[in-house]
Every structure is written in structure tokens, then in C-alpha cells.
Design a protein around this motif. Structure first.
Motif, PDB file in Angstrom:
ATOM      1  N   PHE A   1       0.837  -1.199   0.000  1.00 49.58           N
ATOM      2  CA  PHE A   1       0.000   0.000   0.000  1.00 49.58           C
ATOM      3  C   PHE A   1       0.875   1.255   0.000  1.00 49.58           C
ATOM      4  O   PHE A   1       0.668   2.185  -0.786  1.00 49.58           O
ATOM      5  CB  PHE A   1      -0.922  -0.014   1.225  1.00 49.58           C
ATOM      6  N   SER A   2       1.869   1.284   0.861  1.00 51.65           N
ATOM      7  CA  SER A   2       2.774   2.424   0.971  1.00 51.65           C
ATOM      8  C   SER A   2       3.574   2.617  -0.320  1.00 51.65           C
ATOM      9  O   SER A   2       3.761   3.755  -0.786  1.00 51.65           O
ATOM     10  CB  SER A   2       3.722   2.219   2.149  1.00 51.65           C
ATOM     11  N   PHE A   3       4.044   1.525  -0.900  1.00 50.83           N
ATOM     12  CA  PHE A   3       4.787   1.602  -2.154  1.00 50.83           C
ATOM     13  C   PHE A   3       3.946   2.235  -3.260  1.00 50.83           C
ATOM     14  O   PHE A   3       4.411   3.117  -3.979  1.00 50.83           O
ATOM     15  CB  PHE A   3       5.265   0.208  -2.582  1.00 50.83           C
ATOM     16  N   ILE A   4       2.707   1.802  -3.370  1.00 52.85           N
ATOM     17  CA  ILE A   4       1.818   2.366  -4.402  1.00 52.85           C
ATOM     18  C   ILE A   4       1.579   3.849  -4.129  1.00 52.85           C
ATOM     19  O   ILE A   4       1.570   4.661  -5.048  1.00 52.85           O
ATOM     20  CB  ILE A   4       0.498   1.577  -4.488  1.00 52.85           C
ATOM     21  N   ASP A   5       1.433   4.219  -2.849  1.00 47.94           N
ATOM     22  CA  ASP A   5       1.227   5.622  -2.500  1.00 47.94           C
ATOM     23  C   ASP A   5       2.425   6.466  -2.914  1.00 47.94           C
ATOM     24  O   ASP A   5       2.273   7.530  -3.522  1.00 47.94           O
ATOM     25  CB  ASP A   5       0.981   5.751  -0.994  1.00 47.94           C
ATOM     26  N   LYS A   6       3.628   6.006  -2.606  1.00 44.55           N
ATOM     27  CA  LYS A   6       4.839   6.752  -2.978  1.00 44.55           C
ATOM     28  C   LYS A   6       5.007   6.815  -4.494  1.00 44.55           C
ATOM     29  O   LYS A   6       5.380   7.844  -5.039  1.00 44.55           O
ATOM     30  CB  LYS A   6       6.070   6.114  -2.325  1.00 44.55           C
ATOM     31  N   TRP A   7       4.714   5.732  -5.161  1.00 45.63           N
ATOM     32  CA  TRP A   7       4.816   5.687  -6.612  1.00 45.63           C
ATOM     33  C   TRP A   7       3.836   6.671  -7.252  1.00 45.63           C
ATOM     34  O   TRP A   7       4.184   7.411  -8.168  1.00 45.63           O
ATOM     35  CB  TRP A   7       4.576   4.259  -7.100  1.00 45.63           C
ATOM     36  N   GLN A   8       2.612   6.696  -6.747  1.00 43.71           N
ATOM     37  CA  GLN A   8       1.605   7.618  -7.279  1.00 43.71           C
ATOM     38  C   GLN A   8       1.983   9.073  -6.987  1.00 43.71           C
ATOM     39  O   GLN A   8       1.797   9.945  -7.837  1.00 43.71           O
ATOM     40  CB  GLN A   8       0.219   7.316  -6.689  1.00 43.71           C
ATOM     41  N   SER A   9       2.531   9.330  -5.798  1.00 44.30           N
ATOM     42  CA  SER A   9       2.952  10.690  -5.450  1.00 44.30           C
ATOM     43  C   SER A   9       4.075  11.152  -6.368  1.00 44.30           C
ATOM     44  O   SER A   9       4.064  12.287  -6.837  1.00 44.30           O
ATOM     45  CB  SER A   9       3.421  10.744  -3.995  1.00 44.30           C
ATOM     46  N   ARG A  10       5.052  10.289  -6.591  1.00 41.58           N
ATOM     47  CA  ARG A  10       6.162  10.624  -7.476  1.00 41.58           C
ATOM     48  C   ARG A  10       5.654  10.863  -8.899  1.00 41.58           C
ATOM     49  O   ARG A  10       6.062  11.805  -9.573  1.00 41.58           O
ATOM     50  CB  ARG A  10       7.194   9.496  -7.456  1.00 41.58           C
ATOM     51  N   LYS A  11       4.748  10.012  -9.338  1.00 46.17           N
ATOM     52  CA  LYS A  11       4.177  10.155 -10.678  1.00 46.17           C
ATOM     53  C   LYS A  11       3.407  11.476 -10.794  1.00 46.17           C
ATOM     54  O   LYS A  11       3.507  12.181 -11.788  1.00 46.17           O
ATOM     55  CB  LYS A  11       3.256   8.966 -10.963  1.00 46.17           C
ATOM     56  N   HIS A  12       2.662  11.830  -9.725  1.00 43.74           N
ATOM     57  CA  HIS A  12       1.883  13.060  -9.714  1.00 43.74           C
ATOM     58  C   HIS A  12       2.810  14.283  -9.769  1.00 43.74           C
ATOM     59  O   HIS A  12       2.526  15.261 -10.467  1.00 43.74           O
ATOM     60  CB  HIS A  12       0.993  13.102  -8.472  1.00 43.74           C
ATOM     61  N   LYS A  13       3.929  14.230  -9.031  1.00 45.97           N
ATOM     62  CA  LYS A  13       4.885  15.334  -9.043  1.00 45.97           C
ATOM     63  C   LYS A  13       5.518  15.494 -10.420  1.00 45.97           C
ATOM     64  O   LYS A  13       5.731  16.598 -10.891  1.00 45.97           O
ATOM     65  CB  LYS A  13       5.975  15.108  -7.996  1.00 45.97           C
ATOM     66  N   LEU A  14       5.833  14.374 -11.071  1.00 47.72           N
ATOM     67  CA  LEU A  14       6.424  14.439 -12.418  1.00 47.72           C
ATOM     68  C   LEU A  14       5.434  14.995 -13.433  1.00 47.72           C
ATOM     69  O   LEU A  14       5.814  15.699 -14.365  1.00 47.72           O
ATOM     70  CB  LEU A  14       6.904  13.052 -12.855  1.00 47.72           C
ATOM     71  N   ASP A  15       4.149  14.665 -13.255  1.00 50.59           N
ATOM     72  CA  ASP A  15       3.124  15.170 -14.169  1.00 50.59           C
ATOM     73  C   ASP A  15       2.951  16.676 -14.039  1.00 50.59           C
ATOM     74  O   ASP A  15       2.599  17.355 -15.003  1.00 50.59           O
ATOM     75  CB  ASP A  15       1.783  14.474 -13.921  1.00 50.59           C
ATOM     76  N   LYS A  16       3.179  17.210 -12.829  1.00 51.78           N
ATOM     77  CA  LYS A  16       3.033  18.659 -12.612  1.00 51.78           C
ATOM     78  C   LYS A  16       4.161  19.447 -13.262  1.00 51.78           C
ATOM     79  O   LYS A  16       3.974  20.602 -13.612  1.00 51.78           O
ATOM     80  CB  LYS A  16       2.986  18.965 -11.128  1.00 51.78           C
ATOM     81  N   THR A  17       5.329  18.806 -13.386  1.00 52.18           N
ATOM     82  CA  THR A  17       6.470  19.534 -13.961  1.00 52.18           C
ATOM     83  C   THR A  17       6.518  19.442 -15.457  1.00 52.18           C
ATOM     84  O   THR A  17       5.880  18.849 -16.160  1.00 52.18           O
ATOM     85  CB  THR A  17       7.805  19.015 -13.394  1.00 52.18           C
TER      86      THR A  17
END
Length: 187
Positions: free
Chosen positions: A171-187
Motif C-alpha cells: 500500500f505504501s509503495f503504491i502511495d509513494k509511486w503515485q505521489s512521485r508520478k503526480h509530481k512528475l506530471d506537474k512539472t
């Protein structure tokens, strides 16, 4: 009454109930929240009473119907929706879960069923989309609890805790992966 007598009594009841037994079991899934029974207990009972295949199928049907009932209740009763929103804010403040995370949480025992339904409702736009993701997320618990429920309940406490920690790590891994993906999408 010992365990063998209890098992025989259950088998006799199922045998006498005939075609009504599966319908009664599905009904048990629908009234489960009123009886304060956890999902895992009902699915384990399905595996015990009906065997793996039929028990898993009946649990899936019952859980899917319960998801539909949740959708209707949350939309019809604003107070119920407000209570779930407050529970969501209490358990997961300022956090948006992904559909994958909700599906993992569905596998974890004793996670609030209606709260997860509420999350799915917020993530989807239509009842059809909600039911699609809800049904997908119910396959795993129906199979897992039915097949391994009895074995899981007989594991030593440290094995059960280890399984819970493994699910929490995923669960935590997916959360971190999604957060990282979301940050990359913003840039």
C-alpha cells in the motif's frame, strides 16, 4: 456440542435448505453490517459451508450487491454520507487514495467496507464506473478469504501480523509511486 457435532449440524442445515442456502448466504452478506460481522468472517463461512468455488462465487455476488446497496445508501442519506466523510477525514486526513490502493485495502481484514465504497464513489463519475471498480476490487477478498480464510485464522499471530505488514508495505509503495508520478506530471 463438540466441533464435529457443530459441523454435522451445519451440513444438515445446508442440506435441508437446498436451493435456499445460497440465497440465504447472499442475504447474510447484505445484512452483515447490521450484525457487525466482518467481511472475512462471512467469506470464511462461505468456504466452509459451500467449498472454495461456490463459496467464493457466492461471496463475490454478496459483496457486489453490498457495494450497490452502499452506493444507494450513501446517495440517499446525506447524514450517512457526512458520517463517512468525517470518518475519511479522521482516518486518512488530506489524502486521496488511488483505485489500486482501495483494492489493496479491500483485502485487509477489518477495514471499513462502506468507507472504501465512499472512496470509490468519490473517484468515479457514474454508478456504472463505480460498480466496475468495486467488483474488480471484490474479486481478491472473495477468493482470498474463502480459500485461505480458515488457514489464516489458524496461523500463529506473528504470521498474521507479517501478512498485514506486507500488505501495508505494498500500500505504501503504491502511495509513494503515485505521489512521485503526480509530481512528475506537474512539472
Amino acid at each position: 456440542m463438540d466441533l464435529a457435532d457443530f459441523e454435522q449440524a451445519i451440513e444438515n442445515f445446508i442440506g435441508q435448505a437446498g436451493l435456499w442456502a445460497p440465497l440465504l448466504f447472499i442475504l447474510l452478506h447484505l445484512i452483515r453490517p447490521l450484525l457487525f460481522l466482518p467481511v472475512i468472517a462471512v467469506c470464511i463461512a462461505g468456504g466452509f459451508l459451500f467449498g472454495f468455488f461456490q463459496g467464493a462465487l457466492l461471496s463475490f455476488i454478496g459483496l457486489t450487491l453490498m457495494s450497490f446497496v452502499s452506493y444507494v445508501l450513501i446517495n440517499k442519506f446525506p447524514r450517512f454520507r457526512a458520517k463517512l466523510a468525517a470518518l475519511k477525514d479522521k482516518l486518512f486526513p488530506d489524502r486521496n487514495l488511488t483505485v489500486s490502493q482501495v483494492m489493496i485495502l479491500r483485502v485487509m481484514p477489518f477495514v471499513h467496507f462502506h468507507l472504501l465504497s465512499f472512496y470509490l464513489m468519490e473517484m468515479t463519475n457514474t454508478r456504472r464506473e463505480y460498480m466496475y471498480y468495486s467488483a474488480l476490487g471484490l474479486i481478491s477478498p472473495a477468493l482470498l478469504y474463502t480459500a485461505f480464510g480458515r488457514a489464516i485464522s489458524q496461523f500463529p499471530w506473528y504470521t498474521t501480523v507479517s501478512m498485514f505488514l506486507l500488505l501495508a508495505a505494498v500500500f505504501s509503495f503504491i502511495d509513494k509511486w503515485q505521489s512521485r508520478k503526480h509530481k512528475l506530471d506537474k512539472t
